[in-house]
Design a protein around this motif. Structure first.
Motif, mmCIF file in Angstrom:
data_model
loop_
_atom_site.group_PDB
_atom_site.id
_atom_site.type_symbol
_atom_site.label_atom_id
_atom_site.label_comp_id
_atom_site.label_asym_id
_atom_site.label_seq_id
_atom_site.Cartn_x
_atom_site.Cartn_y
_atom_site.Cartn_z
ATOM 1 N N GLU A 1 32.054 35.618 39.277
ATOM 2 C CA GLU A 1 31.417 34.396 38.789
ATOM 3 C C GLU A 1 31.611 33.241 39.768
ATOM 4 O O GLU A 1 30.677 32.478 40.054
ATOM 5 C CB GLU A 1 31.993 34.014 37.421
ATOM 6 N N LEU B 1 35.586 39.916 37.056
ATOM 7 C CA LEU B 1 34.371 39.186 36.681
ATOM 8 C C LEU B 1 34.513 37.683 36.916
ATOM 9 O O LEU B 1 33.540 37.008 37.282
ATOM 10 C CB LEU B 1 34.025 39.458 35.219
ATOM 11 N N LYS B 2 35.713 37.170 36.762
ATOM 12 C CA LYS B 2 35.948 35.754 37.060
ATOM 13 C C LYS B 2 35.763 35.498 38.547
ATOM 14 O O LYS B 2 35.182 34.484 38.953
ATOM 15 C CB LYS B 2 37.356 35.361 36.622
ATOM 16 N N GLN C 1 29.206 48.672 36.772
ATOM 17 C CA GLN C 1 28.535 48.533 35.479
ATOM 18 C C GLN C 1 28.776 47.142 34.887
ATOM 19 O O GLN C 1 27.855 46.495 34.382
ATOM 20 C CB GLN C 1 29.024 49.620 34.513
ATOM 21 N N ALA C 2 30.022 46.682 34.967
ATOM 22 C CA ALA C 2 30.369 45.368 34.422
ATOM 23 C C ALA C 2 29.692 44.248 35.201
ATOM 24 O O ALA C 2 29.165 43.286 34.620
ATOM 25 C CB ALA C 2 31.886 45.181 34.439
ATOM 26 N N ILE C 3 29.674 44.359 36.513
ATOM 27 C CA ILE C 3 29.035 43.329 37.336
ATOM 28 C C ILE C 3 27.531 43.304 37.078
ATOM 29 O O ILE C 3 26.928 42.234 36.919
ATOM 30 C CB ILE C 3 29.332 43.564 38.831
ATOM 31 N N HIS C 4 26.919 44.472 37.030
ATOM 32 C CA HIS C 4 25.470 44.551 36.782
ATOM 33 C C HIS C 4 25.113 43.997 35.408
ATOM 34 O O HIS C 4 24.089 43.310 35.257
ATOM 35 C CB HIS C 4 25.027 46.005 36.899
ATOM 36 N N LYS C 5 25.932 44.256 34.424
ATOM 37 C CA LYS C 5 25.679 43.772 33.063
ATOM 38 C C LYS C 5 25.795 42.251 32.984
ATOM 39 O O LYS C 5 24.979 41.577 32.343
ATOM 40 C CB LYS C 5 26.661 44.420 32.089
ATOM 41 N N ASN C 6 26.813 41.699 33.638
ATOM 42 C CA ASN C 6 27.089 40.268 33.528
ATOM 43 C C ASN C 6 26.322 39.413 34.533
ATOM 44 O O ASN C 6 26.091 38.223 34.289
ATOM 45 C CB ASN C 6 28.592 40.019 33.682
ATOM 46 N N PHE C 7 25.925 40.016 35.662
ATOM 47 C CA PHE C 7 25.195 39.280 36.694
ATOM 48 C C PHE C 7 24.009 40.123 37.168
ATOM 49 O O PHE C 7 23.955 40.565 38.325
ATOM 50 C CB PHE C 7 26.120 38.948 37.870
ATOM 51 N N GLU D 1 39.255 44.067 34.613
ATOM 52 C CA GLU D 1 37.862 43.632 34.568
ATOM 53 C C GLU D 1 37.713 42.128 34.416
ATOM 54 O O GLU D 1 36.843 41.516 35.045
ATOM 55 C CB GLU D 1 37.139 44.342 33.416
ATOM 56 N N VAL D 2 38.549 41.504 33.625
ATOM 57 C CA VAL D 2 38.440 40.065 33.391
ATOM 58 C C VAL D 2 38.642 39.300 34.696
ATOM 59 O O VAL D 2 37.872 38.390 35.038
ATOM 60 C CB VAL D 2 39.460 39.600 32.326
#
Length: 292
Positions: free
Chosen positions: A59, A55-56, A97-103, A51-52
């Motif tokens: 970004e 997400l990088k 879920q992670a992409i939607h939460k962070n972006f 995930e890290v």
């Protein structure tokens, strides 16, 4: 909220697609960034399994001007091994879920040919674009599911199946045959009530090198549908084989091909390399703005 890019307006019919309460503006071409959560994709397989790292990468795409993030959890390269719905969801759901939460402001597309996967993702994070490389061929419930979900649908052309599509593709008139395919399927989607359809001629999906370049040269033929056109050329074999290089060294060729696609009427560029694609769009917009 209106998602836009700053450039001149070149309005055409169907210049926006509806994503829940939001609109994605396609009055000028936009860039869709590829995020493959797969171990075996042809170019970036295994690069975003944690995930890290993922997400990088997202970004960086956002910083470089991406308009849509396309997340895929099943490789669709020729000859790729099939995976179960359970495996696909196990990879895809945590990623979206992670992409939607962070972006939360970035529209998400999911690269799937399974209607149940689309249902689960929409249930989890809300409306997404469904990018189906099979054009509904691999899941007979896909079209009616899109009507029920009321989300944008990317209708791609493919000849054959993912397993055999590159064995010996043949066409008498590739533009005519793909146009007939689109006409029939768009009619079915419209009849079911699917409001936002994006067409993708499917470069590399049941096409040899000559087919792909004829398609690129005549891309403007699909303007007749007055629907947004998505093009996925990024680092594909039609580029690196023609240049006698590798996918890893095919970025310059990809930029050239993307520019030709824009000149042919592409509305969405689906790419691995966002910065370079956004620059191609900017140059294209300058050319269009100079025409009086």
């Amino acid at each position: 909220m209106l998602i836009t890019q700053s450039a001149g307006k070149f309005l055409k019919r169907n210049s926006t697609i509806q994503l829940g309460n939001n609109q994605v503006d396609l009055s000028i071409p936009v860039v869709m960034g590829i995020v493959n959560i797969t171990p075996d994709s042809f170019y970036d397989g295994g690069k975003m399994e944690d995930e890290v790292t993922m997400l990088k990468a997202v970004e960086e795409m956002v910083e470089n001007g991406v308009s849509i993030i396309d997340v895929g959890a099943v490789s669709t390269r020729p000859g790729a091994e099939a995976v179960s719905t359970k495996v696909e969801l196990g990879r895809l759901l945590p990623a979206v879920q992670a992409i939607h939460k962070n972006f939360p402001e970035i529209p998400i597309s999911i690269d799937t040919f399974r209607s149940w996967v689309a249902v689960r993702v929409v249930d989890e994070i809300g409306p997404v674009i469904v990018n189906d490389v099979s054009g509904g061929i691999l899941d007979s419930k896909m079209f009616e599911t899109m009507a029920q979900l009321q989300v944008p649908y990317v209708l791609s052309h493919i000849q054959g199946t993912l397993k055999n599509m590159q064995d010996s593709p043949e066409y008498t008139d590739i533009i005519k045959e793909i146009s007939t395919y689109f006409a029939e399927k768009v009619k079915k989607l419209n009849k079911l009530g699917v409001k936002d359809v994006i067409i993708d001629p499917g470069f590399g999906f049941g096409k040899n090198l000559d087919h792909n370049y004829e398609l690129l040269n005549r891309l403007d033929a699909f303007k007749v549908f007055q629907l947004p056109v998505m093009v996925g050329l990024s680092r594909k074999s039609m580029i690196w084989k023609a240049l006698d290089v590798t996918p890893e060294t095919a970025l310059n060729g990809t930029s050239v091909a993307n520019t030709l696609a824009l000149l042919g009427g592409a509305d969405i560029l689906r790419v691995h390399d966002v910065k370079e694609a956004v620059e191609a769009v900017k140059i294209f917009c300058e050319i269009k703005a100079s025409i009086h």
